[in-house]
Structures are given as structure tokens and as C-alpha cells.
Scaffold this motif. Structure first.
Motif, short mmCIF file in Angstrom:
data_model
loop_
_atom_site.label_atom_id
_atom_site.label_comp_id
_atom_site.label_asym_id
_atom_site.label_seq_id
_atom_site.Cartn_x
_atom_site.Cartn_y
_atom_site.Cartn_z
N ARG A 313 0.82 -1.20 0.00
CA ARG A 313 0.00 0.00 0.00
C ARG A 313 0.86 1.26 0.00
O ARG A 313 0.44 2.31 -0.52
N SER A 337 -6.05 -8.42 2.44
CA SER A 337 -6.08 -8.61 0.99
C SER A 337 -5.02 -7.74 0.34
O SER A 337 -5.21 -6.55 0.15
N GLU A 338 -3.88 -8.34 0.02
CA GLU A 338 -2.80 -7.58 -0.59
C GLU A 338 -2.98 -7.43 -2.10
O GLU A 338 -2.42 -6.52 -2.70
N ARG A 340 -5.33 -6.26 -3.65
CA ARG A 340 -5.98 -4.98 -3.95
C ARG A 340 -4.97 -3.88 -4.25
O ARG A 340 -5.27 -2.91 -4.93
N HIS A 341 -3.73 -4.04 -3.72
CA HIS A 341 -2.70 -3.03 -3.93
C HIS A 341 -1.75 -3.38 -5.06
O HIS A 341 -0.85 -2.59 -5.36
N LYS A 344 -2.50 -3.34 -11.95
CA LYS A 344 -3.58 -3.86 -12.80
C LYS A 344 -3.12 -5.08 -13.57
O LYS A 344 -3.87 -6.04 -13.75
N ARG A 347 -3.06 -8.13 -11.25
CA ARG A 347 -4.41 -8.58 -10.87
C ARG A 347 -5.08 -9.34 -12.02
O ARG A 347 -6.15 -9.91 -11.83
N ASP A 362 -11.30 -13.67 -0.26
CA ASP A 362 -11.79 -12.35 -0.64
C ASP A 362 -10.83 -11.60 -1.56
O ASP A 362 -11.17 -10.53 -2.07
N ASN A 363 -9.62 -12.15 -1.78
CA ASN A 363 -8.70 -11.56 -2.75
C ASN A 363 -9.31 -11.58 -4.15
O ASN A 363 -8.96 -10.76 -5.00
N GLU A 365 -12.05 -10.62 -5.07
CA GLU A 365 -12.77 -9.37 -5.31
C GLU A 365 -11.93 -8.40 -6.15
O GLU A 365 -12.47 -7.60 -6.91
N PHE A 366 -10.59 -8.50 -6.02
CA PHE A 366 -9.70 -7.55 -6.68
C PHE A 366 -9.05 -8.12 -7.94
O PHE A 366 -8.24 -7.45 -8.57
N TRP A 390 -17.52 -13.99 -5.64
CA TRP A 390 -16.81 -13.05 -6.49
C TRP A 390 -16.76 -13.47 -7.95
O TRP A 390 -16.12 -12.80 -8.77
#
Length: 460
Positions: A313, A337-338, A340-341, A344, A347, A362-363, A365-366, A390
Motif C-alpha cells: 500500500r 487482501s494484498e 488490492r494493492h 492492474k 491482478r 476475498d482476494n 474481489e480484486f 466473487w
């Protein structure tokens, strides 16, 4: 005679002595017999002259009555003023009634050795319910006595807020306070002690965050800062952002590696226990307080990741696009959740997303829309990572995928638990599949939710 027989037999009910007529509760022979059976009877003795009788008080203290939450020495608090000044009686009551000194005469209360003994006895309460000695209710001379306060701090038996202001600039008290309460003790000391180099160094050795309470002069001392960071990296929050220490790569790298070795030696349950604190550390990560040059240095970042600190982050875009750095961040992400950072590009990287979703569901989600629309990846996600929540909307009408998400899992059946863990995403499936009998049947028998909750989800 009937009363004597009843007491001798020991077959009496609760509050039996209280319910006796006054004439019996004032007769010495009956009182002595009663106290030997139950010292609590002292409260209901009707003849107050008996409370000035040494034999009566001794009978209660030496009672062979053994019951939970009964302290034989408590009879001392009912003794007459004359007997409360009897040192021998006090010394007999004190080991079995820690608060006995609080009821003694003032001359006995002012005795330093008796106070020390009361502190030791009360702090070593094996049973866990003994009435404790209270320094706060003692005479002012005792409350302000340095020797007694030091003894209380040694046994961790004092509310540090009760220490008089006159002693908060005393160096011996300061050292004892820091040892007794490593987090709060230093903060209440006087300004003189918070500007004492040796004392401040000792305080930050015990807990680096004590740096926040040091004087302005010592907050800028490189030796004090290095000691604080060696103790607790969170001390970085209290260092001047322009201080050279936060730009010193060699020193910061040494400190981080030292903490990383300590972190690795901790058992896995330690990190599980701290899971509720992850969000706090996201906002107060030591890493964010380092100089920008160090936050964007690959060596520093890779060294900091094993500390499970939220690094991505606060680092550069280039490192958030580095596969090695991101994979290591995910490995040490804990409940955070890493992904998310990450950049693009990463991911949308199958290896990175797969590693992330197995670390924390929940990762997903990103992850990119392309990956969440990839049936092969999502089959693995719903089977092993409860990722239905997700999955991209375009796959929610795919019957084979949904059946995989709610299918029976023999491994989980053998573990005597519910066979599917996708119940938090089942409500998202298409309306056509909600009307599918096989899907409804499998959902009811394999989901963690009860049948009524599954039906509610299908009606959404």
C-alpha cells in the motif's frame, strides 16, 4: 442444651447463627463454639463486649472452617479498637486476610514492614478471592512513602494513577514504574524524568512506543531512536519525518531483519490470535513512516514483508508491478487482501491471482474481470476457495459451475462438517438456476446455511 448439641453436630443450615435468639448470640460459650465452626458468625454476635475479648477473636482466626470464599482472618475487622492495635492478632490474621492491615490501628498501619508483608500476601493470592490490602485507603503518610510504593510496584500491586505527583520526578520510582507498566508507566512521569537519557533509553528498550512520551530533545537522539526501533518498529510513527534515521538504509535494514528473525520464531497461533489487529496495522504500519526513498527500495520492501506489515500500500508503482514482490506480499498477508494493492497487470496474472485466492478467498474481489470470467479458474475458486461470491456475473448461469460450487465434498463429509462453503454467494446465481430442482436440493443438503435460509436466498 439443644443449641449446644446442634452446634456440636455441625448439622446447621445457612444463616443458622443469625436466626438464633439474641440471648444465645450474646453467650460467650455458644459464640466460641459457633466461631470454631464458622467464623462468619462474628457478624451477628449481639454482645459487643465479646468483640473486645481476645479469646473470641482468636477463635475465629484459628477456626478450622474450610469453605470457598471464607477468610477466617476476616474476624479481625470486627474486633474492638483495643484489639485492632494488637500486633500479634494482626500478624495471625494477615496471612489469611490480606486486608487486615486496613482495619488495624494507625500505629500499626504506619509500620513499613507490615505494609510490605500485606502487599506480598495480597499479590500472592493463590485462591484468587482473598480480600486484598488497599494502599489507597491507608493514611497519607503510607500512600506517600517511597519505600512502600517501590515495594508495591515490584509486586505489580498498585494502580499507578494513585502515585502522588511529588514522586513522579523520582528516578527510582520512574524505573520501577517503567518495569511495572511498560506501556503507560512512562507516560505519567514528570518532564524531568522524560528528559533523562538513561531513563528514556530504558523505557524505549522495554517498549519502543514510549518514544512518544520522551522530551523533544531526546526524541531527536539517534541512539534513543535506534533503541526504540530495535524494541518496536511502531516507534517509527513518533520520529520526526525528516530525521536522518528514517533515511538510513543500512540501519533500517538491520533493524527490519532483526525483527523478521524474531517474527519467524513465533508460533503460527500467534498470528491467528492477532488477526483482529490487521486493520489497525494497515493504518499504523511502521513502513508508511519510513522515508519515501526507503519505501521504494526493493531490498527494504522484501526484508519488511516477512513482518506481515502492509507494505504494498505504501510502496512505489514499480514494486507493486513486480511479480516477486507481490507474490511474497501475498504469502505474508495474513488476513489482509494484498492483491488490492497490486498493479492492474498482476491482478490479471493467473499465477498471482491463484496464489492470492488460496491465501484469502476475498482476494478474488480484486482480480480482473477476465480472470473472474475464466471458467477454469473459477471452477477451482468455487471448489477450494469458496469463491462463488466473487465469480463474474456472466458465469452465474453456468449450471456445471454452480453444481460444482454446491456439490458434495467427500473430504468435508469425513471431517463431519458442512460439505460446501459457498453459501455467501449462492444468492447471486441466475433466476433460471434458482428454479432448478437439483441445485436447490444440493444447496439444502450441502450448504452451511439451514434449509430455511437457503430457500430465502433462492427467493432473492
Amino acid at each position: 442444651s439443644e443449641v449446644y448439641q446442634e452446634i456440636s453436630s455441625g448439622k446447621f443450615h445457612d444463616n443458622w447463627f443469625k436466626k438464633l435468639p439474641l440471648k444465645f448470640r450474646s453467650e460467650k460459650k455458644i459464640v466460641l463454639m459457633a466461631l470454631k465452626k464458622d467464623p462468619n458468625c462474628i457478624e451477628y454476635v449481639s454482645n459487643k463486649e465479646l468483640l473486645d475479648d481476645r479469646e473470641v477473636i482468636l477463635a475465629g482466626i484459628n477456626s478450622n472452617y474450610d469453605s470457598d470464599y471464607c477468610e477466617n482472618g476476616m474476624v479481625f475487622q470486627y474486633a474492638s479498637k483495643r484489639l485492632c492495635a494488637d500486633r500479634q492478632l494482626l500478624e495471625l490474621a494477615l496471612p489469611i486476610f490480606g486486608a487486615a492491615l486496613n482495619y488495624a490501628s494507625k500505629d500499626l498501619q504506619l509500620d513499613i514492614e507490615l505494609n510490605k508483608r500485606a502487599i506480598e500476601i495480597s499479590s500472592n493470592d493463590v485462591k484468587g478471592y482473598m480480600s486484598s490490602y488497599s494502599l489507597e485507603s491507608m493514611p497519607r503518610e503510607v500512600q506517600h512513602n517511597k519505600e512502600i510504593i517501590l515495594h508495591a510496584l515490584k509486586y505489580n500491586f498498585l494502580d499507578i494513577g494513585a502515585i502522588p505527583d511529588s514522586l513522579l520526578n523520582d528516578r527510582d520510582i520512574g524505573l520501577a514504574l517503567i518495569k511495572a507498566d511498560f506501556h503507560y508507566g512512562f507516560s505519567i512521569l514528570g518532564q524531568k524524568l522524560r528528559d533523562d537519557f538513561d531513563l528514556v533509553k530504558k523505557a524505549v528498550e522495554i517498549d519502543g512506543t514510549n518514544l512518544q512520551h520522551a522530551s523533544k530533545r531526546l526524541k531527536s537522539s539517534s541512539e534513543i531512536i535506534a533503541t526504540a526501533l530495535d524494541s518496536n518498529l511502531c516507534a517509527a510513527e513518533f520520529i520526526d519525518p525528516n530525521h536522518p534515521m528514517l533515511k538510513n538504509k543500512k540501519e533500517i535494514l538491520r533493524i527490519i531483519k532483526k525483527h523478521a528473525r524474531q517474527e519467524i520464531s513465533k508460533p503460527s497461533w500467534w498470528f491467528w490470535w492477532r488477526r483482529e489487529y490487521w486493520e489497525y496495522y494497515d493504518q499504523n504500519s511502521f513502513f508508511r513512516f519510513l522515508h519515501k526513498e526507503l519505501r521504494e527500495d526493493k531490498d527494504i520492501v522484501l526484508a519488511a514483508l516477512p513482518l506481515r506489515a502492509p507494505v504494498l500500500r505504501w510502496t512505489s508503482k514499480e514494486l507493486r508491478d513486480n511479480t516477486k514482490v507481490v507474490l511474497k506480499a501475498i504469502r505474508y498477508s495474513g488476513t489482509r487482501s494484498e492483491l488490492r494493492h497490486a498493479s492492474k497487470r498482476l491482478r490479471d496474472h493467473e499465477k498471482v491471482v491463484k496464489k492470492a485466492m488460496h491465501q484469502k478467498k476475498d482476494n478474488l474481489e480484486f482480480a480482473s474481470q477476465r480472470i473472474r470470467s475464466d471458467k477454469k479458474m473459477m471452477l477451482e475458486a468455487v471448489k477450494e476457495c469458496s469463491g462463488l461470491k466473487w465469480v463474474d456475473r456472466s458465469l452465474l448461469s453456468d449450471r456445471s459451475l454452480i453444481l460444482s460450487a454446491i456439490g458434495f465434498d467427500e473430504r468435508r463429509i469425513s471431517a463431519r462438517c458442512n460439505t460446501s462453503i459457498n453459501d455467501d454467494g449462492i444468492y447471486r446465481i441466475s433466476d433460471d438456476l434458482k428454479a432448478d430442482r437439483e441445485i436447490l436440493y444440493n444447496s439444502i443438503f450441502s450448504m452451511q446455511r439451514g434449509p430455511s435460509n437457503i430457500c430465502d436466498a433462492f427467493m432473492e
